[in-house]
Design an enzyme around this catalytic site. Structure first.
Site, PDB file in Angstrom:
ATOM      1  CG  ASP A 195      -2.194  -0.811   0.947  1.00  0.00           C
ATOM      2  OD1 ASP A 195      -2.137  -1.718   0.092  1.00  0.00           O
ATOM      3  OD2 ASP A 195      -3.219  -0.549   1.584  1.00  0.00           O
TER       4      ASP A 195
ATOM      5  CB  CYS B 121       1.257  -6.138   3.335  1.00  0.00           C
ATOM      6  SG  CYS B 121       2.994  -5.856   3.808  1.00  0.00           S
ATOM      7  CG  ASP B 122      -2.040  -2.515   4.508  1.00  0.00           C
ATOM      8  OD1 ASP B 122      -1.012  -2.917   5.054  1.00  0.00           O
ATOM      9  OD2 ASP B 122      -2.343  -1.318   4.464  1.00  0.00           O
ATOM     10  CE  LYS B 123      -6.546  -2.555   1.660  1.00  0.00           C
ATOM     11  NZ  LYS B 123      -5.233  -1.997   2.047  1.00  0.00           N
TER      12      LYS B 123
ATOM     13  CB  CYS C 183       4.907  -0.113   7.759  1.00  0.00           C
ATOM     14  SG  CYS C 183       5.404  -0.063   6.022  1.00  0.00           S
TER      15      CYS C 183
ATOM     16  CD  GLU D 131      -4.751   2.329   2.884  1.00  0.00           C
ATOM     17  OE1 GLU D 131      -5.097   1.330   3.521  1.00  0.00           O
ATOM     18  OE2 GLU D 131      -3.568   2.701   2.790  1.00  0.00           O
TER      19      GLU D 131
ATOM     20  CB  SER E 296      -2.877   4.733   5.523  1.00  0.00           C
ATOM     21  OG  SER E 296      -1.854   4.055   6.205  1.00  0.00           O
TER      22      SER E 296
END
Length: 554
Positions: A78, A119-121, A195, A444, A470
């Site tokens: 992202d 990570c995110d998704k 992150c 985001e 985010s």
């Protein structure tokens, strides 16, 4: 075994021949086939090390008597996709991830699955797939990145990716030089891992422990720590026990465990995206979970930790303090502690063996940052179906705010306005037509929020959008406004200068317009024309539903 469909009987002789070609030995045909779902990608820092982690998983599977088969799915970074058209693909990738796992698992008839996200998704996409397939499954993430160390005239400062985004605003505000920004660039992301703050990836990996689908330590053990490899090996071994006991995701993901996940999320002040993702996971698991119920959980849950961007601690500090097990120990009176987990133990047993090692990082309920949780869902004539804010990252002076709207029909327009000094103290930035259909893909908004923070305006300006934020965003950043503008939601009727009333303590978000004026304006809003008319995003626009329901596909 489910895998007998691809290996047993005379009619499966061709299948066995193909399996020989990939190295399966005759004696291994009698053993369970375990899919190892790896989201390795060389362009994603959170995933660059996952090939090595998968080796540990496969060793654990083999040690416990299974035959592992690794396959891949996609992963979007992202941070790299931020503030350009690439971000339109981030949320839609969640649905593709779920679909690709389903395809591979069903086509090859795996008996069980080990998921390796980070990570995110990827985390929610894989959880959606696990619930959909409902075969024995376990998760082991790649782990969080360590915070960077930046040498300054005042000593060593801990930094992360969000520090760089905010650094751009500081340069524009003449608080930092461009050479200083480049020093920050070099220091902020020191190696592999998701992150380092309580951003979306780490939020999802942490609450996966509370959901019960990951082993203790999954959310907080750093990516570079040898314990991460031991955890991966253990996950490979444990999936065989889940298979033997026929323990399936829907035995674990249920109404009570989802409530646990939301409760831990509130205590951590996690990313607003967690609401979107947990709603989607609930949908796949066949569990009804309303936004109003999320507010009820938040009202009853103390905020026990402030990890970046809400505070100055990083995930490595949370790990040192005892991790998510320790957070749940402090929260146990608010949890359904008899829930099952993939560890084979109940949450109660996990909590009983946990201890808080640093009460500055993980506070007790008596010393909580606030009596209410870190997230809130706001309702009002702008967001009749809800909007989400990370209230733990909102400055006290911005919890209640009233100001004139500065209206933009895209993130890009708003970013330009912020960078050129158009936005003034007291304003409310409105970014619309960035929802699931309108964006498309519900981008985001880390760039505008970070610019405002870097320019010192996060305590003076609110921002509302039908897009997302985010997990690294801070300030009065209110996203997921539903219905979105593309569906002729009320946010489409706001005009420049309208007075917006933000009341986070009372979960209210309104524009000072009468119902009659609102109706008249909405009647005059032109029909939305999709911005993308070909490719995957065009198909996504046709199927995606409201953010109020997790932006799942119909």
């Amino acid at each position: 075994m489910k895998s007998e469909a691809v290996k047993k009987g005379i009619e499966r002789a061709p299948h066995r021949s193909l399996l020989r070609a990939v190295g399966v030995k005759p004696e291994e045909l009698q053993r369970p086939f375990i899919g190892v779902v790896n989201s390795f990608a060389e362009i994603v820092p959170g995933h660059i090390h996952l090939r090595e982690l998968a080796q540990a998983v496969k060793e654990g599977v083999r040690h416990a008597g299974g035959v592992p088969f690794e396959f891949n799915t996609i992963a979007v970074c992202d941070g790299i996709a931020m503030n350009h058209d690439g971000m339109k693909y981030s949320l839609p990738s969640r649905e593709l991830i779920a679909d690709t796992v389903e395809i591979m698992a069903q086509a090859h008839q795996f008996d069980a699955l080990v998921f390796i996200p980070n990570c995110d998704k990827v985390v929610p996409g894989m959880l959606m797939a696990a619930a959909r397939l409902n075969i024995p499954s376990i998760f082991v993430s790649g782990g969080p990145m360590l915070a960077g160390r930046l040498e300054t005239k005042n000593g060593i400062q801990k930094v992360d990716l969000n520090s760089v985004f905010e650094g751009v605003g500081k340069v524009l505000n003449n608080q930092m030089s461009e050479p200083e920004l480049e020093c920050l660039v070099d220091a902020a992301c020191p190696g592999c891992g998701s992150c380092a703050g309580m951003f979306t990836a780490n939020t999802m990996n942490c609450i996966n422990e509370a959901l019960g689908m990951a082993l203790p330590g999954n959310g907080t053990i750093p990516a570079v720590d040898e314990r991460r490899w031991k955890l991966a090996w253990q996950a490979g071994e444990q999936v065989m026990k889940l298979l033997a006991a026929n323990t399936r995701p829907k035995d674990i993901i249920n109404d009570k465990s989802l409530e646990n996940a939301f409760t831990v999320d509130m205590a951590l002040g996690g990313s607003t995206n967690s609401v979107l993702h947990l709603m989607a996971i609930a949908h796949e698991a066949g569990v009804e979970f309303s936004l109003e119920r999320i507010n009820a959980i938040s009202e009853d849950t103390p905020c026990l930790a402030k990890i970046r961007p809400a505070g100055e601690y990083h995930i490595e500090d949370l790990d040192r303090a005892g991790g998510i097990s320790a957070v749940m120990k402090e929260l146990q009176t608010h949890l359904n502690i008899n829930c099952k987990t993939v560890s084979g133990r109940t949450l109660a047993d996990i909590v009983n063996h946990a201890a808080v090692e640093d009460h500055d990082v993980i506070r007790s309920e008596k010393t909580a940052y606030s009596a209410k949780g870190g997230l809130a869902v706001l309702f009002g004539n702008i967001a009749p179906e809800g909007a989400v804010v990370k209230r733990s990252a909102v400055a006290p002076e911005m919890m209640v705010h009233k100001g004139p709207a500065r209206v933009f029909d895209s993130e890009d327009e708003a970013t330009t306005a912020i960078m050129t000094g158009f936005i003034k103290s007291g304003d409310v930035v409105v970014i619309r037509y960035e929802g699931p259909k309108g964006g498309p893909g519900m981008r985001e908004m880390l760039t505008p929020t970070s610019l405002l923070a870097g320019m010192g305006m996060d305590k003076e300006v609110a921002l509302i959008t039908d897009g997302r934020f985010s997990g690294a965003s801070r300030g009065a950043s209110i996203g997921h406004v539903a219905p979105e503008a593309a569906l002729r939601g009320p946010i489409a009727a706001i005009k420049e200068g309208d007075i917006i009333d933000v009341d986070i303590p009372n979960c209210k978000l309104n524009v000072l317009l009468s119902a009659e004026d609102m109706a008249q304006r909405l009647a005059q809003v032109p029909a939305f024309k999709p911005r993308v008319t070909s490719g995957y995003l065009a198909r996504y626009v046709e199927k995606v539903t409201s953010a109020a329901h997790g932006a799942v596909l119909s």
